[in-house]
Scaffold this active site. Structure first.
Site, mmCIF file in Angstrom:
data_model
loop_
_atom_site.group_PDB
_atom_site.id
_atom_site.type_symbol
_atom_site.label_atom_id
_atom_site.label_comp_id
_atom_site.label_asym_id
_atom_site.label_seq_id
_atom_site.Cartn_x
_atom_site.Cartn_y
_atom_site.Cartn_z
ATOM 1 N N GLY A 190 -7.210 0.868 -1.815
ATOM 2 C CA GLY A 190 -7.452 -0.557 -2.068
ATOM 3 C C GLY A 190 -7.166 -1.414 -0.854
ATOM 4 N N GLY A 220 0.825 -1.207 0.000
ATOM 5 C CA GLY A 220 0.000 0.000 0.000
ATOM 6 C C GLY A 220 0.854 1.250 0.000
ATOM 7 C CB ILE A 221 -0.042 4.718 -0.164
ATOM 8 C CG1 ILE A 221 0.677 6.020 -0.473
ATOM 9 C CG2 ILE A 221 -1.219 4.939 0.773
ATOM 10 C CD1 ILE A 221 -0.157 6.956 -1.350
ATOM 11 N N GLY A 222 2.704 4.601 1.753
ATOM 12 C CA GLY A 222 3.284 5.024 3.027
ATOM 13 C C GLY A 222 4.666 4.435 3.238
ATOM 14 C CB ALA A 223 7.232 5.357 5.719
ATOM 15 C CB ILE A 224 4.848 0.574 6.985
ATOM 16 C CG1 ILE A 224 4.970 1.370 8.286
ATOM 17 C CG2 ILE A 224 4.909 -0.919 7.259
ATOM 18 C CD1 ILE A 224 3.866 1.123 9.285
ATOM 19 C CD GLU A 267 -4.857 0.739 -4.816
ATOM 20 O OE1 GLU A 267 -5.490 -0.133 -4.186
ATOM 21 O OE2 GLU A 267 -4.760 1.898 -4.424
HETATM 22 N N1 COA Z 1 -3.140 10.474 16.024
HETATM 23 C C1 COA Z 1 -2.646 11.652 15.607
HETATM 24 N N2 COA Z 1 -1.830 11.794 14.537
HETATM 25 C C2 COA Z 1 -1.504 10.671 13.878
HETATM 26 C C3 COA Z 1 -1.986 9.412 14.256
HETATM 27 C C4 COA Z 1 -2.837 9.324 15.378
HETATM 28 N N3 COA Z 1 -3.329 8.154 15.779
HETATM 29 N N4 COA Z 1 -1.492 8.482 13.412
HETATM 30 C C5 COA Z 1 -0.724 9.144 12.536
HETATM 31 N N5 COA Z 1 -0.722 10.452 12.812
HETATM 32 C C6 COA Z 1 0.020 11.494 12.072
HETATM 33 C C7 COA Z 1 1.479 11.132 11.995
HETATM 34 O O1 COA Z 1 2.182 11.648 13.133
HETATM 35 C C8 COA Z 1 1.905 11.794 10.719
HETATM 36 O O2 COA Z 1 2.048 13.188 10.948
HETATM 37 P P1 COA Z 1 3.274 14.013 10.328
HETATM 38 O O3 COA Z 1 3.049 13.937 8.843
HETATM 39 O O4 COA Z 1 3.077 15.363 10.892
HETATM 40 O O5 COA Z 1 4.493 13.292 10.768
HETATM 41 C C9 COA Z 1 0.679 11.632 9.824
HETATM 42 O O6 COA Z 1 -0.410 11.419 10.709
HETATM 43 C C10 COA Z 1 0.770 10.470 8.851
HETATM 44 O O7 COA Z 1 1.005 9.269 9.536
HETATM 45 P P2 COA Z 1 2.017 8.173 8.965
HETATM 46 O O8 COA Z 1 1.854 6.951 9.744
HETATM 47 O O9 COA Z 1 3.377 8.752 8.853
HETATM 48 O O10 COA Z 1 1.450 7.987 7.474
HETATM 49 P P3 COA Z 1 2.048 7.209 6.235
HETATM 50 O O11 COA Z 1 2.569 8.184 5.285
HETATM 51 O O12 COA Z 1 2.931 6.083 6.637
HETATM 52 O O13 COA Z 1 0.701 6.596 5.611
HETATM 53 C C11 COA Z 1 -1.575 5.924 5.876
HETATM 54 C C12 COA Z 1 -0.148 5.804 6.399
HETATM 55 C C13 COA Z 1 -2.460 5.016 6.716
HETATM 56 C C14 COA Z 1 -2.049 7.353 5.986
HETATM 57 C C15 COA Z 1 -1.605 5.464 4.381
HETATM 58 O O14 COA Z 1 -1.139 4.144 4.301
HETATM 59 C C16 COA Z 1 -2.988 5.531 3.806
HETATM 60 O O15 COA Z 1 -3.407 6.575 3.378
HETATM 61 N N6 COA Z 1 -3.719 4.398 3.785
HETATM 62 C C17 COA Z 1 -5.106 4.413 3.355
HETATM 63 C C18 COA Z 1 -5.534 3.422 2.323
HETATM 64 C C19 COA Z 1 -4.612 2.329 1.967
HETATM 65 O O16 COA Z 1 -3.963 1.709 2.771
HETATM 66 N N7 COA Z 1 -4.565 2.044 0.696
HETATM 67 C C20 COA Z 1 -3.737 1.003 0.136
HETATM 68 C C21 COA Z 1 -3.274 1.273 -1.218
HETATM 69 S S1 COA Z 1 -3.506 2.943 -1.807
#
Ligand code: COA
Length: 434
Positions: A336, A215-219, A238
């Site tokens: 997705g 998926g999307i993001g650093a993990i 996707e």
């Molecule tokens: N409470 C408050 N803030 C929170 C939080 C919480 N529980 N969880 C995360 N945050 C903040 C983080 O501190 C970070 O802030 P920053 O940008 O100021 O550092 C921000 O939210 C983003 O969190 P992070 O975990 O770094 O996001 P990421 O870039 O790793 O992406 C998702 C994670 C979940 C946002 C991303 O995977 C996503 O949009 N998923 C949705 C749909 C999906 O999984 N689709 C799959 C294929 S598209």
């Protein structure tokens, strides 16, 4: 008419092509790194004479000036997925968020539930047979192009030509604008030690021969960086980002053991930077398809050992996964995630994974919470969730009762929040933390 003559007959300027847009219309914009900036700039130049234009799209790279406050009443963005460039506008109420499974968006267009007046699409120059490739983003764009009443194409010789179901014929656009420019890039986020620790747990759950979705993001990016010593991996996803490049180039991904679409990395779009655009150009390893196809959970489930890796923002102690909002503020989208979590659950030997750092905001907030924050959007339900991974380990919630789930999740919470979570659990003997 020969396709070459047809092509020439449709050539025009961006300003002339965008003169077709009328107030009150809905405009679809090609997403991600395929955003057709020359067409978008021409649309923005028309702002003084237009009102109530709805601009719909998934996440895009680069600028999104039409969401600026100065264009209120002229342009309004409707986001199927919010990215960095549109997040503030959604937060401020100048743009709207549409929560939807990504594979169901094309159905909005084909059914007429969301008619498209104009589609702005970016393509490669035509090949020897008059076909223009949609490059890095087939996703919902091919379907949108075919459903829109007016199709305007920016032909850009910097677009990578991709393989699969990625082509429009020159007979399809109403207007073609030639404009060469580099594609906007979508670099990944910084990978921290926490992401690396999570990735190591996940890498240990991935067998050789597995088929991967990221998926999307650093993990997901960190996981790909951990898989260099794996063998015979496959891709059915996707989206792909830069993190996939090395894994494919090194041969760790060869797609040979895939049980459907063997020998091909099946995907719908890439979000990345120029080296990735260069790598997908004319590369027959990649099979780009529309999202309605790649994200069909039953198709995904036909891959043996399907591993789906998706990130989350928050999870409650019953296993409800919030991934698209921070409390009541929309953050990204449904995407997705559910399609692949469900698909991997259907797969023989499949491993559906939700991964998240145990804390946010420099360790001050536990992402594992007794209850979701008010307004938080559940993307993956507690009936769908299976493996949950933090930097402290991996637990499987499938088939577990509420109390067992809570105990499992507390075991992978940050130690400084475990006592508070246990206390919340003890307050309600029924197992739902109070
Ligand atoms: N409470 C408050 N803030 C929170 C939080 C919480 N529980 N969880 C995360 N945050 C903040 C983080 O501190 C970070 O802030 P920053 O940008 O100021 O550092 C921000 O939210 C983003 O969190 P992070 O975990 O770094 O996001 P990421 O870039 O790793 O992406 C998702 C994670 C979940 C946002 C991303 O995977 C996503 O949009 N998923 C949705 C749909 C999906 O999984 N689709 C799959 C294929 S598209």
């Amino acid at each position: 008419m020969a396709w070459t003559d047809l092509y020439r007959s449709k050539l025009t300027t961006a300003d002339a092509a965008l003169a077709a847009v009328r107030s009150g219309q809905r405009v679809f914009l090609h997403q991600g790194c395929a955003k057709p900036d020359a067409l978008l700039d021409a649309l923005t130049r028309r702002a003084p004479e237009l009102r109530d234009i709805e601009i719909v799209h998934l996440a895009t790279a680069g600028q999104a000036d039409y969401t600026n406050a100065e264009f209120e009443g002229r342009f309004r963005h409707a986001a199927f997925f919010i990215a960095k460039n549109t997040r503030q506008a959604v937060r401020d109420g100048r743009a709207d968020y549409i929560p939807i499974f990504i594979r169901e968006i094309e159905g909005l267009f084909t059914s007429g539930a969301m008619p498209l007046d104009v589609a702005l699409i970016q393509c490669t120059p035509p090949d020897d047979y008059g076909y223009l490739s949609l490059g890095p983003s087939v996703d919902i764009a091919l379907t949108a192009a075919r459903c829109a009443r007016t199709l305007v194409v920016q032909v850009n010789d910097r677009m990578p030509r991709t393989m699969g179901n990625t082509f429009l014929h020159v007979s399809e656009p109403h207007a073609i604008v030639e404009h060469s420019q580099p594609l906007p890039e979508f670099p990944g986020g910084a990978i921290t030690d926490t992401h690396r620790a999570i990735a190591r747990h996940i890498a240990a759950m991935i067998p050789d021969g597995a088929t991967l979705q990221a998926g999307i993001g650093a993990i997901p990016d960190a996981v790909f960086a951990c898989l260099a010593n794996h063998k015979d991996l496959g891709i059915h996803t996707e989206m792909l980002s830069d993190s996939a490049l090395e894994l494919i180039a090194s041969g760790a991904v060869n797609n040979r053991r895939k049980t459907i679409h063997p020998d091909k990395a099946l995907l719908s779009f890439v979000l990345g930077t120029q080296p990735l655009f260069d790598f997908i150009h004319n590369n027959p390893i990649f099979e780009f398809r529309t999202i309605a196809y790649t994200n069909d959970p039953f198709l995904i489930g036909r891959n043996d050992s399907m591993v789906a890796i998706n990130a989350a923002l928050q999870i409650d102690l019953t296993g409800q996964v919030c991934s698209d909002s921070i409390g009541c503020v929309p953050y990204s989208g449904v995407g997705g995630q559910v399609d692949f979590i469900r698909g991997a659950a259907l797969s023989k030997g499949g491993v559906p994974i939700i991964a998240l750092p145990s804390t946010a905001k420099n360790g001050t907030v536990s992402r594992i919470a007794p209850a979701l924050t008010t307004g938080a959007g559940v993307v993956t339900t507690r009936a769908d969730v299976r493996w949950v991974v933090t930097e402290f380990g991996a637990v499987n919630l499938h088939g577990r009762n509420l109390r067992q789930r809570a105990e499992a999740l507390i075991s992978i919470a940050h130690p400084s929040f475990q006592a508070g979570l246990e206390h919340a659990l003890r307050r309600n003997p029924a197992g739902l933390p109070a």
